[in-house]
Motif scaffolding. Structure first.
Motif, PDB file in Angstrom:
ATOM      1  N   THR A 138     -45.488 -33.044 169.185  1.00 49.61           N
ATOM      2  CA  THR A 138     -45.212 -34.397 169.635  1.00 49.61           C
ATOM      3  C   THR A 138     -46.398 -34.867 170.478  1.00 49.61           C
ATOM      4  N   ILE A 139     -46.450 -36.152 170.722  1.00 50.74           N
ATOM      5  CA  ILE A 139     -47.533 -36.701 171.536  1.00 50.74           C
ATOM      6  C   ILE A 139     -47.521 -36.078 172.926  1.00 50.74           C
ATOM      7  N   ASP A 140     -46.334 -35.898 173.460  1.00 49.41           N
ATOM      8  CA  ASP A 140     -46.240 -35.342 174.809  1.00 49.41           C
ATOM      9  C   ASP A 140     -46.663 -33.884 174.847  1.00 49.41           C
ATOM     10  N   GLN A 141     -46.298 -33.154 173.799  1.00 55.30           N
ATOM     11  CA  GLN A 141     -46.741 -31.757 173.718  1.00 55.30           C
ATOM     12  C   GLN A 141     -48.259 -31.713 173.587  1.00 55.30           C
ATOM     13  N   TRP A 142     -48.791 -32.631 172.806  1.00 57.33           N
ATOM     14  CA  TRP A 142     -50.237 -32.703 172.630  1.00 57.33           C
ATOM     15  C   TRP A 142     -50.929 -32.988 173.953  1.00 57.33           C
ATOM     16  N   LEU A 143     -50.382 -33.922 174.702  1.00 54.55           N
ATOM     17  CA  LEU A 143     -50.964 -34.283 176.003  1.00 54.55           C
ATOM     18  C   LEU A 143     -51.015 -33.081 176.935  1.00 54.55           C
ATOM     19  N   VAL A 144     -49.912 -32.350 176.994  1.00 52.19           N
ATOM     20  CA  VAL A 144     -49.836 -31.204 177.896  1.00 52.19           C
ATOM     21  C   VAL A 144     -50.782 -30.096 177.423  1.00 52.19           C
ATOM     22  N   LEU A 145     -50.768 -29.854 176.138  1.00 52.22           N
ATOM     23  CA  LEU A 145     -51.634 -28.818 175.597  1.00 52.22           C
ATOM     24  C   LEU A 145     -53.102 -29.157 175.867  1.00 52.22           C
ATOM     25  N   GLN A 146     -53.448 -30.410 175.651  1.00 55.04           N
ATOM     26  CA  GLN A 146     -54.816 -30.861 175.891  1.00 55.04           C
ATOM     27  C   GLN A 146     -55.200 -30.662 177.363  1.00 55.04           C
ATOM     28  N   ALA A 147     -54.271 -30.971 178.238  1.00 57.20           N
ATOM     29  CA  ALA A 147     -54.553 -30.838 179.672  1.00 57.20           C
ATOM     30  C   ALA A 147     -54.802 -29.380 180.039  1.00 57.20           C
ATOM     31  N   ILE A 148     -54.113 -28.480 179.357  1.00 62.44           N
ATOM     32  CA  ILE A 148     -54.305 -27.052 179.640  1.00 62.44           C
ATOM     33  C   ILE A 148     -55.630 -26.569 179.053  1.00 62.44           C
ATOM     34  N   LYS A 150     -43.236 -21.247 172.302  1.00 59.78           N
ATOM     35  CA  LYS A 150     -42.396 -20.938 171.147  1.00 59.78           C
ATOM     36  C   LYS A 150     -43.104 -21.253 169.839  1.00 59.78           C
ATOM     37  N   LYS A 151     -43.836 -22.347 169.833  1.00 60.77           N
ATOM     38  CA  LYS A 151     -44.536 -22.767 168.616  1.00 60.77           C
ATOM     39  C   LYS A 151     -45.851 -22.022 168.412  1.00 60.77           C
ATOM     40  N   GLY A 152     -46.180 -21.172 169.377  1.00 56.18           N
ATOM     41  CA  GLY A 152     -47.361 -20.343 169.190  1.00 56.18           C
ATOM     42  C   GLY A 152     -48.682 -20.996 169.545  1.00 56.18           C
ATOM     43  N   PHE A 153     -48.657 -21.992 170.411  1.00 55.78           N
ATOM     44  CA  PHE A 153     -49.914 -22.618 170.823  1.00 55.78           C
ATOM     45  C   PHE A 153     -50.407 -22.097 172.164  1.00 55.78           C
ATOM     46  N   LEU A 154     -49.518 -21.417 172.880  1.00 55.82           N
ATOM     47  CA  LEU A 154     -49.892 -20.879 174.186  1.00 55.82           C
ATOM     48  C   LEU A 154     -49.338 -19.472 174.346  1.00 55.82           C
ATOM     49  N   ARG A 184     -47.139 -17.873 189.690  1.00 56.32           N
ATOM     50  CA  ARG A 184     -47.722 -18.693 188.624  1.00 56.32           C
ATOM     51  C   ARG A 184     -47.733 -17.969 187.285  1.00 56.32           C
ATOM     52  N   PHE A 185     -48.050 -18.740 186.252  1.00 51.34           N
ATOM     53  CA  PHE A 185     -48.273 -18.140 184.945  1.00 51.34           C
ATOM     54  C   PHE A 185     -49.716 -18.370 184.539  1.00 51.34           C
ATOM     55  N   LEU A 186     -50.201 -17.448 183.754  1.00 54.83           N
ATOM     56  CA  LEU A 186     -51.515 -17.628 183.162  1.00 54.83           C
ATOM     57  C   LEU A 186     -51.276 -18.150 181.750  1.00 54.83           C
ATOM     58  N   LEU A 187     -51.756 -19.346 181.481  1.00 55.57           N
ATOM     59  CA  LEU A 187     -51.525 -19.950 180.175  1.00 55.57           C
ATOM     60  C   LEU A 187     -52.804 -19.908 179.363  1.00 55.57           C
ATOM     61  N   THR A 188     -52.766 -19.198 178.248  1.00 56.81           N
ATOM     62  CA  THR A 188     -53.968 -19.149 177.414  1.00 56.81           C
ATOM     63  C   THR A 188     -53.671 -19.685 176.029  1.00 56.81           C
ATOM     64  N   PRO A 189     -54.476 -20.663 175.623  1.00 57.57           N
ATOM     65  CA  PRO A 189     -54.343 -21.231 174.285  1.00 57.57           C
ATOM     66  C   PRO A 189     -54.546 -20.134 173.258  1.00 57.57           C
ATOM     67  N   THR A 190     -53.833 -20.210 172.165  1.00 57.81           N
ATOM     68  CA  THR A 190     -54.003 -19.205 171.109  1.00 57.81           C
ATOM     69  C   THR A 190     -55.115 -19.634 170.168  1.00 57.81           C
TER      70      THR A 190
END
Lengths: 144, 144
Positions: free
Chosen positions: B35-45, B76-80, B91-97
């Motif tokens: 979704t656009i919102d998921q994209w926004l958050v992913l991009q920010a990370i 869940k979708k496997g992007f992080l 905190r969590f360490l978030l790493t893009p896949t």
DNA sequence: CAAATATAATTGATATATCAATTATATTTG
DNA sequence: CAAATATAATTGATATATCAATTATATTTG
């Protein structure tokens, strides 16, 4: 990487949401129990009580399903009476209650202030530009 | 009674939502699952993986709680990938896949097209006006 | 007229927004 | 250092958005 703030649509989103938060807080702290969306739907019904829900949805730029649920809440909160439409049993007849007009009028005065505050410092001349740009965007994106 | 379309904020709301619907449809029909919102958050990370969730929220102009839930979906979708941060166990360490960069790049090209389509016919000169007006509204409504 | 189709509204599922409360951990302070 | 406080993130409840499926009634058509 471009900064999000440079993206027009991000800024557009931010502007309307900042305004909504601001306006909602001011309505709540004045003691009213309507959300902005409930207010929009209620206003659309009061403006023309003959509208069916789909017309209300279109007027308030809302989804049909959302309108169903919002009307549900407005009935629960005592702003609308719902009865079966005499001419078409698929429809409902929505009639604002006694307290509705008073509530809408009171919220209206707050809303007027909110808009004024939000637009402070924007030159008159820019309003036309804004209106035109927004309309152009709406038309460009409208599904044909 | 004033027409809703004459109210600037209503038009603002309509414009961004029309754009969002348009953009979301185009992303979906191109076969992407964000979704656009998921994209926004992913991009920010991706832009800065050192951000904590609150900084991500601020960058994407989202609520903390929403960011929690959106990240949940992105994992869940496997992007992080999410693991506990070595320096701070709160905190969590978030790493893009691996697939994240590719997906973002592909969506980006669609987004560019979308913006272009949405802004068609708006003179360059009006952009500044728009940016300034929106900024003014944001500042006027920001809680101090 | 009966069957097919259209229309009005609802319902269910999922995503996001908002507020308040909670949990877990880190930092500060007496 | 232990208690108090601050911080990072989550969770629960409620509202709204969106899409698809469903229900009930009205209209059209063979």
């Amino acid at each position: 990487m471009e900064k999000l703030d440079d993206i027009l649509f991000y800024q557009l989103d931010k502007a309307i949401r900042t305004y909504r938060q601001f306006a909602q807080h001011r309505i709540m702290s004045a003691g009213f129990e309507l959300t902005i969306d409930q207010w929009l739907v209620l206003q659309a019904i009061v403006d023309d009580p003959n509208r069916n829900q789909q017309e209300v949805a279109e007027a308030a730029f809302k989804d049909f399903a959302s309108v169903t649920r919002i009307i549900e809440l407005l009935v629960k909160k005592g702003f609308l009476n719902r009865s079966i439409h005499p001419d078409d049993r698929r429809r409902f007849l929505l009639t604002p209650t006694e307290k509705t007009d008073r509530e809408l009028a009171n919220i209206r005065s707050i809303t007027m202030q909110n808009r004024k505050t939000a637009l402070k410092g924007i030159p008159e001349a820019d309003f036309d530009c804004l209106h035109q740009c927004l309309n152009q965007i709406i038309n460009n994106c409208k599904k044909s």
